[in-house]
Motif scaffolding. Structure first.
Motif, short mmCIF file in Angstrom:
data_model
loop_
_atom_site.label_atom_id
_atom_site.label_comp_id
_atom_site.label_asym_id
_atom_site.label_seq_id
_atom_site.Cartn_x
_atom_site.Cartn_y
_atom_site.Cartn_z
N LEU A 161 0.64 -1.21 -0.11
CA LEU A 161 0.10 -0.16 -0.02
C LEU A 161 0.84 1.26 -0.17
N TYR A 162 2.30 1.14 -0.06
CA TYR A 162 3.06 2.44 0.02
C TYR A 162 3.84 2.40 -1.32
N VAL A 214 2.19 0.78 -10.16
CA VAL A 214 0.87 0.05 -10.15
C VAL A 214 0.73 -1.39 -9.36
N VAL A 215 -0.27 -1.19 -8.63
CA VAL A 215 -0.50 -2.29 -7.90
C VAL A 215 -1.67 -3.36 -8.55
N SER A 216 -1.25 -4.41 -8.68
CA SER A 216 -2.24 -5.37 -9.21
C SER A 216 -3.44 -5.72 -8.24
N ALA A 217 -4.64 -5.55 -8.85
CA ALA A 217 -5.76 -5.62 -7.87
C ALA A 217 -5.81 -7.10 -7.19
N ILE A 264 -2.45 -8.80 0.01
CA ILE A 264 -1.80 -7.99 0.83
C ILE A 264 -1.38 -8.98 2.06
N ALA A 265 -0.01 -8.97 2.61
CA ALA A 265 0.16 -9.89 3.44
C ALA A 265 0.02 -9.20 4.90
N THR A 266 -0.06 -10.01 5.99
CA THR A 266 -0.07 -9.36 7.10
C THR A 266 1.21 -8.64 7.83
N THR A 267 1.15 -7.67 7.96
CA THR A 267 2.32 -6.89 8.87
C THR A 267 2.21 -7.34 10.10
N ASN A 285 4.82 3.94 11.41
CA ASN A 285 4.54 2.54 12.29
C ASN A 285 5.53 3.27 13.63
#
Lengths: 307, 176
Positions: free
Chosen positions: B71-72, B76-79, B83-86, B121
């Motif tokens: 998300l940072y 282009v981010v593929s839809a 997203i992995a857990t932070t 964070n």
């Protein structure tokens, strides 16, 4: 995926992907810096032709947490009040740079029309259209049920939806989504307010609330009574409450493991007693919290990919 | 398409061993180490670095975390990219010496995104970067503190890092 106007546009995997993403995004809401840069530079317009507090604020917070710019337009204070058509308003908003238009409209099908007529390129998100659908509400309800019962899909869970089903977009979207995710959907409400189509959509009908509750449902979802319909379409508040309210007697009979939900805003003392609303089994505030995460997930899914 | 193996499992083992020593050397007394893996391959590398660091010096205070930077990103981010857990230590990032761990350092954009995610964070004491392969072609002024191997590549080549946990074997392959 460019628009979200109906749960029918989501297959099971797409719905679960949004719910998984919402779970991850919920982490951000627990941080000190509650912001992600992912939609920076994009504009989200909330176009509301009907009053709403929680849905509009929820979309606004969701878009802001993803760093989008948010513009709120309500029909009373815009050119809509001067008689501008939905098409012209939407095209104007797009010309002003809206990447997404979140629309609430009193007419069923308004969002779908915007998405499909080719009037605009912006992503259209349905935030409630007449008595048709309210897809993000169903998604946040599913997210809440997944959390409450620590499950991935909703297989094996039973959910009873109670109240004025025929005017409820929340009920329609929920029946579709709960079915997709494997839950058993039960419905109960006054005979004149339970349309035939809903049993065809896969819901099992009970004529009596006590009978429905006796089946020991995992979730009891109370629908809001639209008081403005009260006078014309159904009996007195007292009679409604007697037959369909989640009152203290029904609350006491409800299994300890059941959970109570309500899309809000609540009419305390009408469809739900204050006692039930504040019961430890009530997940109503959690629904509100989850609303932000789900709307972040929907905005991200529709907007982040096509930069 | 041709592919050649440029790094064997033996090479990967040695590289991780050497990086572990270097990380320990750079650590000052009293500093607490946090190995922060960037999904997907960076997570396994961070786990293996931690194991090897604790073998070398069992008393090292070190923790493991996962930092998803999707998300940072500014590209282009593929839809469909999930997203992995932070996962961060319960007390956040403050005062740790954070070592970001990734498999390949290329444009530097992933690390730029990771630095932004870190700032949102908390405030680590220091942030360092460990990568298994540095293939060059930087687009930002970013460099690694610990490098397994510098690998000159052409921009049209692909560097594939395979690891035991994710891929069943340890090797680095260049495809062109």
């Amino acid at each position: 995926m460019r628009h979200l106007t109906s749960i029918r546009e989501l297959d099971r995997d797409a719905a679960l992907a949004i719910l998984d993403l919402a779970d991850e995004l919920a982490q951000v809401n627990a941080r000190e810096v509650k912001k992600l840069p992912t939609l920076r530079g994009k504009t989200v317009v909330n176009l509301f032709y009907e009053n709403s507090t929680r849905t509009r604020v929820s979309f606004e917070i969701a878009a802001t947490r993803l760093s989008a710019d948010v513009i709120n337009i309500s029909s009373e204070v815009s050119s809509v009040a001067k008689g501008e058509s939905l098409k012209d308003t939407a095209q104007t908003l797009e010309a002003l740079g809206a990447a997404a238009i979140v629309v609430r409209h009193p007419n069923s099908g308004a969002a779908k029309q915007l998405a499909e007529m080719g009037w605009v390129q912006s992503s259209i998100i349905n935030a409630g259209d007449g008595s048709h659908e309210h897809p993000t509400q169903a998604l946040l309800d599913a997210m809440t049920i997944r959390q409450l019962f620590s499950t991935t899909d909703l297989a094996g869970l039973s959910v009873v939806i109670v109240g004025d089903l025929s005017h409820s977009r929340v009920a329609r979207s929920n029946i579709l989504l709960l079915n997709k995710l494997g839950a058993e959907v039960l419905i109960a409400g006054p005979a004149e307010l339970v349309p035939e189509e809903m049993t065809a959509m896969g819901a099992k009908r009970f004529e009596d609330l006590d009978e429905a509750l006796a089946s020991r449902p995992d979730v009891v979802m109370m629908l809001r009574v639209q008081k403005e319909r009260m006078a014309s379409e159904f009996a007195s508040e007292r009679e409604y409450a007697k037959n369909w309210q989640l009152d203290s007697r029904r609350l006491n009979a409800l299994p300890e493991s059941s959970r109570i939900m309500h899309p809000g805003p609540m009419n305390r003392g009408l469809e739900i007693s204050a006692e039930a609303a504040d019961d430890p089994r009530s997940a109503i505030l959690r629904q509100v919290t989850n609303g932000v995460s789900v709307r972040m997930a929907v905005l991200h899914t529709l907007l982040a990919a096509d930069s | 398409m041709t592919s050649r193996t440029v790094f064997s499992s033996e090479d990967i083992y040695k590289a991780l061993k050497r990086i572990s020593h270097e990380v320990l050397e750079a650590l000052e007394p009293g500093e607490e180490l946090l190995l922060l893996g960037i999904p997907t391959r960076g997570v396994e590398l961070a786990q293996r670095l931690l194991r090897s660091i604790q073998e070398i010096r069992p008393a090292t205070k070190a923790e493991l975390g996962v930092l998803d930077v999707t998300l940072y990103r500014d590209d282009v981010v593929s839809a469909t990219r999930s997203i992995a857990t932070t996962t961060l230590p319960p007390r956040g990032l403050d005062n740790y010496v954070v070592v970001l761990v990734d498999d390949v350092l290329y444009s530097g954009r992933t690390i730029r995104a990771a630095l932004d995610a870190i700032v949102d964070n908390g405030r680590p004491k220091k942030v360092k970067l460990a990568v298994l392969v540095d293939r060059g072609h930087r687009e930002l002024p970013i460099r690694a503190d610990f490098v397994g191997k510098n690998l000159p590549t052409a921009a049209n080549e692909r560097v594939n890092v395979c690891l035991l946990g994710s891929d069943g074997s340890d090797q680095v392959v260049i495809e062109s």
